[in-house]
Write a protein that holds these residues in place. Structure first.
Motif, PDB file in Angstrom:
ATOM      1  N   TYR A 104       0.836  -1.198   0.000  1.00 22.25           N
ATOM      2  CA  TYR A 104       0.000   0.000   0.000  1.00 22.25           C
ATOM      3  C   TYR A 104       0.875   1.254   0.000  1.00 22.25           C
ATOM      4  N   GLN A 145       1.293   4.061  -3.003  1.00 23.01           N
ATOM      5  CA  GLN A 145       0.888   5.436  -2.728  1.00 23.01           C
ATOM      6  C   GLN A 145       2.018   6.408  -3.035  1.00 23.01           C
ATOM      7  N   VAL A 203     -10.054   3.466  -5.609  1.00 22.81           N
ATOM      8  CA  VAL A 203      -9.147   2.365  -5.266  1.00 22.81           C
ATOM      9  C   VAL A 203      -9.745   1.552  -4.125  1.00 22.81           C
ATOM     10  N   ASP A 233      -9.723  -1.590  -1.217  1.00 26.01           N
ATOM     11  CA  ASP A 233      -8.755  -2.241  -0.324  1.00 26.01           C
ATOM     12  C   ASP A 233      -9.318  -3.600   0.030  1.00 26.01           C
ATOM     13  N   ARG A 265      -6.942   5.449   0.234  1.00 21.28           N
ATOM     14  CA  ARG A 265      -7.854   4.569  -0.512  1.00 21.28           C
ATOM     15  C   ARG A 265      -9.297   4.808  -0.090  1.00 21.28           C
TER      16      ARG A 265
END
Length: 303
Positions: free
Chosen positions: A181, A185, A242, A244, A272
């Protein structure tokens, strides 16, 4: 070595194909008939049900479960607990919560059945590139099935490991996904900043390709980003939305429980969440507060 496979989605199907290519016998089952037929055409022995799959395996049996985490995994393992016997092994290759894996391992152990919680990374590229496999459970069960992990890994020496007791495999995969993650990012933010610098007219696809060679930020994720930008430099076919899948949340929760600061991963998860909101209430309240104390201009919401 002969192994049963339950779950023939993208990952499960490719795991099946890679094992067949390596010379292993596979008995495959999935509720989607087309998925079973596809791997059957490529050399797998097909089963009509979980019961049928187990009957086609000789003891000690090994069954790889590749179904969604949560209730689907719970139900599948409960069913296998009724069908398998002492000495058999179940491999959970999905993204289960490590605490669930510890509980499930204890429950299966009461029947003499081993559970290897196996964090599996490699995505759709794993079929040709190999998978990174993080295995938790007893060393005895791991050793017995090591040829399976060797066949799935990038090589017989690298890309798989027994990382600890039951739960350790899925714990390590959880942290792996949390790191993922943060890396994603950072790339996304850096490219957004460069794209915003109109003065230079920077070519995002060119820069992504440039950084792939010799740069300290080169990585497989960057390779994938370069491929995406080459195909569509403006990414105008994608919404800024996005999802998760859960591991990021579990990673942050674990950090809170242990008192370990994870600012980058936590903010990446929060980003997200933000990406999935339209006209978030917090932004509206910020605008209202500025208007209240300073008479600042606001924009009316579109109907």
């Amino acid at each position: 070595m002969k192994i049963g496979i339950i779950g023939l989605g993208k990952m499960g199907g490719n795991i099946t194909r890679r094992l067949i290519r390596a010379g292993h016998e596979v008995v495959a089952w999935d509720p989607v008939i087309e998925a079973v037929t596809a791997v059957g055409n490529e050399g797998a022995q097909v089963a009509s049900s979980v019961e049928d799959m187990v009957s086609k395996l000789a003891a000690p049996r090994a069954v790889w479960v590749m179904v969604p985490s949560g209730q689907p995994t719970e139900e599948t393992l409960n069913k296998l607990a009724q069908l398998l016997t002492a000495g058999d092994t179940v491999i959970d290759g999905g993204n289960s919560n490590y605490k669930d894996s510890m509980r499930r391992a204890g429950k299966l152990a009461q029947k003499g059945i081993a559970l290897l919680d196996t964090g599996t990374s490699g995505g759709v590229w794993g079929l040709n590139e190999g998978y990174c496999l993080m295995v938790g459970g007893t060393s005895e069960a791991f050793k017995a099935l090591e040829p399976i992990f060797q066949a799935l890994a990038p090589s017989q020496e690298h890309g798989y490991a027994h990382v600890g007791a039951s739960g350790a495999g899925h714990f390590v995969k959880m942290v792996h996904n949390g790191i993922e993650y943060g890396l994603m990012q950072a790339y996304a933010e850096g490219f957004e900043l460069m794209k915003a610098k109109d003065d230079f007219g920077l070519d995002m696809a060119q820069i992504a390709e440039l950084w792939r060679y010799g740069s300290v930020v080169r990585s497989w994720l960057l390779d994938l980003g370069a491929a995406a930008l080459k195909d569509n430099p403006e990414l105008d076919n994608l919404a800024s939305w996005v999802a998760d899948s859960g591991e990021g949340r579990w990673t942050v929760t674990e950090a809170v429980d242990l008192g370990v600061p994870l600012p980058v991963i936590t903010l990446a998860l929060q980003s997200r969440f933000r990406s999935r909101q339209e006209q978030p209430f917090s932004g509206k309240l910020l605008a209202a507060l500025r208007q209240q104390f300073g008479g600042h201009a606001v924009r009316e919401a579109k109907p």
